[in-house]
Motif scaffolding. Structure first.
Motif, mmCIF file in Angstrom:
data_model
loop_
_atom_site.group_PDB
_atom_site.id
_atom_site.type_symbol
_atom_site.label_atom_id
_atom_site.label_comp_id
_atom_site.label_asym_id
_atom_site.label_seq_id
_atom_site.Cartn_x
_atom_site.Cartn_y
_atom_site.Cartn_z
ATOM 1 N N PHE A 14 0.864 -1.182 0.000
ATOM 2 C CA PHE A 14 0.000 0.000 0.000
ATOM 3 C C PHE A 14 0.893 1.222 0.000
ATOM 4 O O PHE A 14 1.700 1.404 0.905
ATOM 5 C CB PHE A 14 -0.876 0.032 1.256
ATOM 6 N N SER A 15 0.775 2.041 -1.039
ATOM 7 C CA SER A 15 1.580 3.261 -1.017
ATOM 8 C C SER A 15 0.694 4.455 -1.333
ATOM 9 O O SER A 15 -0.142 4.416 -2.237
ATOM 10 C CB SER A 15 2.733 3.159 -2.021
ATOM 11 N N ARG A 16 0.854 5.444 -0.525
ATOM 12 C CA ARG A 16 0.166 6.698 -0.755
ATOM 13 C C ARG A 16 1.217 7.783 -0.702
ATOM 14 O O ARG A 16 2.219 7.647 -0.009
ATOM 15 C CB ARG A 16 -0.875 6.943 0.339
ATOM 16 N N ARG A 17 0.984 8.854 -1.396
ATOM 17 C CA ARG A 17 1.947 9.945 -1.361
ATOM 18 C C ARG A 17 2.080 10.481 0.061
ATOM 19 O O ARG A 17 1.083 10.651 0.767
ATOM 20 C CB ARG A 17 1.515 11.069 -2.305
ATOM 21 N N GLY A 18 3.310 10.732 0.476
ATOM 22 C CA GLY A 18 3.513 11.372 1.772
ATOM 23 C C GLY A 18 3.645 10.411 2.934
ATOM 24 O O GLY A 18 4.075 10.806 4.005
ATOM 25 N N VAL A 19 3.258 9.150 2.738
ATOM 26 C CA VAL A 19 3.446 8.187 3.825
ATOM 27 C C VAL A 19 4.319 7.034 3.333
ATOM 28 O O VAL A 19 4.247 6.661 2.170
ATOM 29 C CB VAL A 19 2.098 7.618 4.345
#
Ligand SMILES: Nc1ncnc2c1ncn2[C@@H]1O[C@H](COP(=O)(O)OP(=O)(O)OP(=O)(O)O)[C@@H](O)[C@H]1O
Ligand SMILES: [Mg+2]
Lengths: 267, 275
Positions: A14-19
């Motif tokens: 799971f990748s989200r911008r900023g984390v």
């Protein structure tokens, strides 16, 4: 026709911008034969739900492959029935309509479907509640209605995510035996995720043990009992041996997060 | 006379209630209603007696009987009726346009992320602005007829409907979305069977605000510039120091407000019965 499951090197990040990205599954491989019943146990947050969602086509993989019935999973399949951690009933439909919803969505509502749902509702003790709304039912009754909704679809693959977590011990045991009886009749390929090791051993032909995140399979135990399970199964000395063996994985674990999740894993 | 009427009206409800709610709540409901009726009677008596006792002049604060006299006087009633029609028309037309546009755009923005991102700053800006301040502008653009008032009403209805519809849809339970996806539901099925019902409670909350806002909009629009409507009549009465007439209009506005609010609440109870 029931379907076999083949999971090859499945990876979900799971990748989200900023984390920083979370690796929920990594290099996980698992086979379930057609008509088999496999229980999965593992510490909280190890990726069990993610694995189930990936097999059901609700969660895409970032690596590897999953095949169901020989076809690569690319999205949700009509022949797969889900049962989620919460009952997830629709509050604006009565219990009968909730249980018939999959058929209405698929436009395949037949008299057979109706009578199957009716008899399932009877079996789980909800016959008198078919015209009640979910908010008029207890949590356990809602969960039973959700089971009826899943089984009513007469699926080829049944994916159960801690279906009995909200039930009291007595109802839970009854539901365990019911599920076993239903599986024996329909022989639908079933994957059961549970936090209860005894439940996993009681119901599974195999018990798969997952490590803490990123989820990998650390053991895959054949359960030496026949397909029919009952109260005597739990009295068998091998039953408690296997339960103790599985429990050992969680006691030995040095991982802090796994330690913390012991509370869940112990029944 | 009126006592027997009341009993006749209530009797069927009392009969029906125990089956649905159980006897204790019926008792509490009756007691609550008794309190409400008592409070209204105290209010009526006070309105009549207090100005009399304090010897307040009629153009400052008219007694209830004077207001009732206005509301039963034939010429005043004709006047009230004609102007109320205008205001009601402006408010209802604006309400319908605002609801349709707000709900429609709410759905669109909930569905389409980029549009939401683009439009959101404007929505926030408009939300925090007192929209009635646009009324003079609309008068300049569209004159003294219905159009500017309807537009003010639309502005006051559109935004709460838009925001509530959008938020209602966006706060749809994720596990229910999973359920629908797992059943391979089509987009249309997800919209009609999941997102719309999920958003209904929020849409109705917006509706309750909007109904009140629609009359605020119509009256304000009429204050700013108009030749007809309750807002105009209100100012005429005020200029003539006909305070009883002003109160008569306020009473009518209160009645319209309560009536519309009741309609919305009944509709809510029918459509969002599960809450
Ligand atoms: N949509 C998501 N976005 C980001 N991270 C996620 C998402 N879904 C799950 N995760 C992360 O993936 C990991 C595995 O989650 P998952 O729900 O599969 O665990 P689980 O084994 O089912 O846990 P539990 O037994 O508590 O239900 C968790 O660390 C979680 O934080
Ligand atoms: Mg989970």
């Amino acid at each position: 026709m029931t379907e076999r499951i083949e999971v090859r090197d499945a990876e979900v990040v799971f990748s989200r911008r900023g984390v920083p990205p979370t690796t929920a599954l990594s290099g996980l491989s698992l086979d379930v034969e057609a008509g088999g019943f496999v229980s999965v146990v593992g510490p909280s947050g190890c990726g069990k739900t993610t694995l189930l969602r990936a097999i059901g086509g609700l969660q895409g993989l970032t690596g590897g492959e999953i095949r169901v019935g020989g076809d690569t999973v690319a999205g949700p399949r009509r022949t797969t029935a889900f049962m989620f951690q919460q009952p997830t009933l629709l509050p604006w439909m009565n219990i009968a309509d909730n249980c018939l919803a999959p058929a209405r969505i698929h436009r395949t509502l037949t008299p057979e479907y109706r009578s199957r749902v009716t008899s399932l509702l009877e079996r789980v003790g909800l016959a008198d509640f078919h015209d009640k709304y979910p908010n008029e039912l207890s949590g356990g009754m809602q969960q039973r209605a959700a089971i009826v909704r899943a089984l009513g679809q007469d699926p080829e693959l049944l994916l159960l995510d801690e279906p009995f977590g909200a039930l009291d011990a007595m109802t839970r045991e009854q539901m365990n035996f019911d599920l076993n009886a239903i599986w024996n009749r329909a022989k639908v390929t079933t994957l059961l995720i549970t936090h209860s090791i005894p439940e996993a051993v009681l119901l599974g032909q195999r018990v798969v043990v997952m490590s803490s995140r990123p989820g990998r399979i650390v053991d895959d135990i054949e359960i030496p009992f026949g397909p029919m399970r009952d109260a005597e199964t739990m009295g068998d000395p091998r039953f408690s041996q296997i339960v103790a063996h599985v429990r050992g994985y969680f006691v030995k674990s040095q991982n802090v997060s796994a330690e913390r999740s012991l509370a869940h894993v112990r029944d | 006379m009126s006592a027997t009427e009341k009993i006749e009206v209530r009797a069927p409800q009392v009969d029906r209630a125990p089956a649905q709610r159980g006897p204790s709540k019926v008792g509490a409901g009756l007691r609550g209603r008794g309190l409400a009726v008592g409070a209204v009677m105290v209010f009526i008596v006070a309105w009549e007696m207090v100005p009399r006792l304090l010897d307040v002049q009629s153009f400052i604060f008219p007694r209830l009987s004077e207001v009732i006299a206005k509301l039963t006087d034939a010429t005043t009633v004709t006047l009230l009726y004609q102007h109320a029609q205008v205001t009601l028309y402006e408010a209802l037309v604006g309400l319908v346009i605002g609801i349709v546009a707000g709900v429609g755009l709410g759905f669109a923005l909930a569905e389409w992320e980029p549009a939401r991102a683009a439009v959101y700053p404007f929505i926030v800006a408009f939300q925090s602005m007192p929209k009635v301040a646009l009324a003079p502008l609309f008068i300049i653009w569209f004159g003294f007829g219905y159009t500017p008032k309807v537009l003010v009403v639309v502005m006051l209805v559109f935004f709460p409907m838009l925001v509530n519809t959008m938020n209602g849809i966006l706060s749809t339970d994720k596990s229910r979305l999973d359920l629908f996806r797992s059943m391979s539901a089509s987009k249309w099925q997800i919209w009609s069977r999941l997102l719309l019902p999920s958003a209904l409670p929020s849409i109705f909350a917006g509706l309750e605000v909007s109904v009140v806002n629609s009359f605020i909009g119509a009256i304000t629009g009429e204050f700013v510039g108009a030749d007809a409507g309750l807002g105009v009549l209100l100012q005429q009465f005020k200029n003539n120091y006909d305070t009883a007439g002003v109160f008569a209009i306020l009473v009518i506005l209160a009645f319209i407000g309560v009536a519309l609010n009741q309609i919305v609440r009944i509709a809510r109870r029918r459509l969002v019965f599960w809450q």
